[in-house]
Design a protein around this motif. Structure first.
Motif, PDB file in Angstrom:
ATOM      1  N   ALA A 257      -4.078   9.443 -13.655  1.00 54.80           N
ATOM      2  CA  ALA A 257      -4.928  10.601 -12.928  1.00 54.80           C
ATOM      3  C   ALA A 257      -4.859   9.620 -11.373  1.00 54.80           C
ATOM      4  CB  ALA A 257      -6.197  10.918 -13.214  1.00 54.80           C
ATOM      5  N   HIS A 258      -5.317   8.125 -11.607  1.00 57.11           N
ATOM      6  CA  HIS A 258      -4.428   7.793 -10.432  1.00 57.11           C
ATOM      7  C   HIS A 258      -3.283   7.933 -10.152  1.00 57.11           C
ATOM      8  CE1 HIS A 258      -8.713   5.266  -9.394  1.00 57.11           C
ATOM      9  NE2 HIS A 258      -8.445   4.745 -10.640  1.00 57.11           N
ATOM     10  N   CYS A 259      -2.570   7.466 -10.512  1.00 56.89           N
ATOM     11  CA  CYS A 259      -1.237   7.650 -10.459  1.00 56.89           C
ATOM     12  C   CYS A 259      -0.707   9.001  -9.840  1.00 56.89           C
ATOM     13  CB  CYS A 259      -0.087   7.617 -11.364  1.00 56.89           C
ATOM     14  SG  CYS A 259      -0.266   5.547 -11.852  1.00 56.89           S
ATOM     15  N   LYS A 260      -1.101  10.537 -10.402  1.00 58.69           N
ATOM     16  CA  LYS A 260      -1.267  11.546 -10.399  1.00 58.69           C
ATOM     17  C   LYS A 260      -2.065  11.969  -8.663  1.00 58.69           C
ATOM     18  CE  LYS A 260       1.042  13.763 -13.866  1.00 58.69           C
ATOM     19  NZ  LYS A 260       2.224  14.213 -13.774  1.00 58.69           N
ATOM     20  N   THR A 261      -3.200  11.743  -7.993  1.00 60.02           N
ATOM     21  CA  THR A 261      -3.494  11.542  -7.413  1.00 60.02           C
ATOM     22  C   THR A 261      -3.697  10.904  -6.053  1.00 60.02           C
ATOM     23  OG1 THR A 261      -5.442  10.690  -8.516  1.00 60.02           O
ATOM     24  CG2 THR A 261      -5.552  12.526  -8.330  1.00 60.02           C
ATOM     25  N   GLY A 262      -2.573  10.130  -6.298  1.00 62.35           N
ATOM     26  CA  GLY A 262      -2.600   8.616  -5.422  1.00 62.35           C
ATOM     27  C   GLY A 262      -3.499   8.089  -5.041  1.00 62.35           C
ATOM     28  N   THR A 263      -4.442   8.111  -5.726  1.00 58.68           N
ATOM     29  CA  THR A 263      -5.784   7.013  -5.572  1.00 58.68           C
ATOM     30  C   THR A 263      -6.146   5.798  -5.920  1.00 58.68           C
ATOM     31  OG1 THR A 263      -6.892   7.414  -7.216  1.00 58.68           O
ATOM     32  CG2 THR A 263      -7.569   8.776  -5.302  1.00 58.68           C
ATOM     33  N   PHE A 264      -5.607   4.297  -4.804  1.00 59.94           N
ATOM     34  CA  PHE A 264      -5.446   3.475  -4.977  1.00 59.94           C
ATOM     35  C   PHE A 264      -5.859   2.618  -4.406  1.00 59.94           C
ATOM     36  CE2 PHE A 264      -1.022   5.403  -5.842  1.00 59.94           C
ATOM     37  CZ  PHE A 264      -1.126   5.326  -8.179  1.00 59.94           C
ATOM     38  N   TYR A 265      -6.817   1.440  -4.965  1.00 51.70           N
ATOM     39  CA  TYR A 265      -7.407   0.920  -3.861  1.00 51.70           C
ATOM     40  C   TYR A 265      -6.878  -0.822  -4.149  1.00 51.70           C
ATOM     41  CZ  TYR A 265     -10.982   0.950  -7.364  1.00 51.70           C
ATOM     42  OH  TYR A 265     -11.470   0.767  -8.637  1.00 51.70           O
ATOM     43  N   ASN A 266      -7.300  -2.009  -3.437  1.00 49.33           N
ATOM     44  CA  ASN A 266      -6.890  -3.057  -3.448  1.00 49.33           C
ATOM     45  C   ASN A 266      -8.633  -3.609  -3.299  1.00 49.33           C
ATOM     46  OD1 ASN A 266      -7.496  -3.833  -0.675  1.00 49.33           O
ATOM     47  ND2 ASN A 266      -5.194  -3.256  -0.040  1.00 49.33           N
TER      48      ASN A 266
END
Length: 98
Positions: free
Chosen positions: A61-70
């Motif tokens: 779901a992170h990949c599908k929605t582009g919801t990445f963080y560092n």
């Protein structure tokens, strides 16, 4: 074919690379500068098939929605990104994979 195998197959068809290693976490999703996504997962750290499937769906779901963080992302923002990934799973994947 098990549900987990089917899920791995679907993820790989969507051009997301799965790396069967994740040093400090059970799993994580990352995206490079060109927008290619990878999921790192350590299957040895999973306590059950259900946990394995839930974590894999969440990282997908992170990949599908582009919801990445560092690590520099403020904690409050991380929470919103995690909830967005969880919401994607609830709205799109529960009936499909659960």
């Amino acid at each position: 074919m098990t549900e987990i195998e089917r899920l791995y197959e679907e993820i790989e068809k969507s051009d997301v690379v799965i790396i069967n290693h994740c040093k400090n976490h059970k799993a994580m999703a990352v995206c490079d500068e060109e927008g290619f996504c990878s999921i790192g997962i350590d299957e040895k750290k999973m306590e059950s098939a259900a946990e394995h499937k839930a974590i894999l769906l969440h990282e997908r779901a992170h990949c599908k929605t582009g919801t990445f963080y560092n690590q520099m992302t403020p904690y409050e923002r991380r929470g919103r990104l995690e909830r967005r990934a969880d919401r994607y799973v609830a709205e799109n994947d529960i009936t499909k994979f659960m």
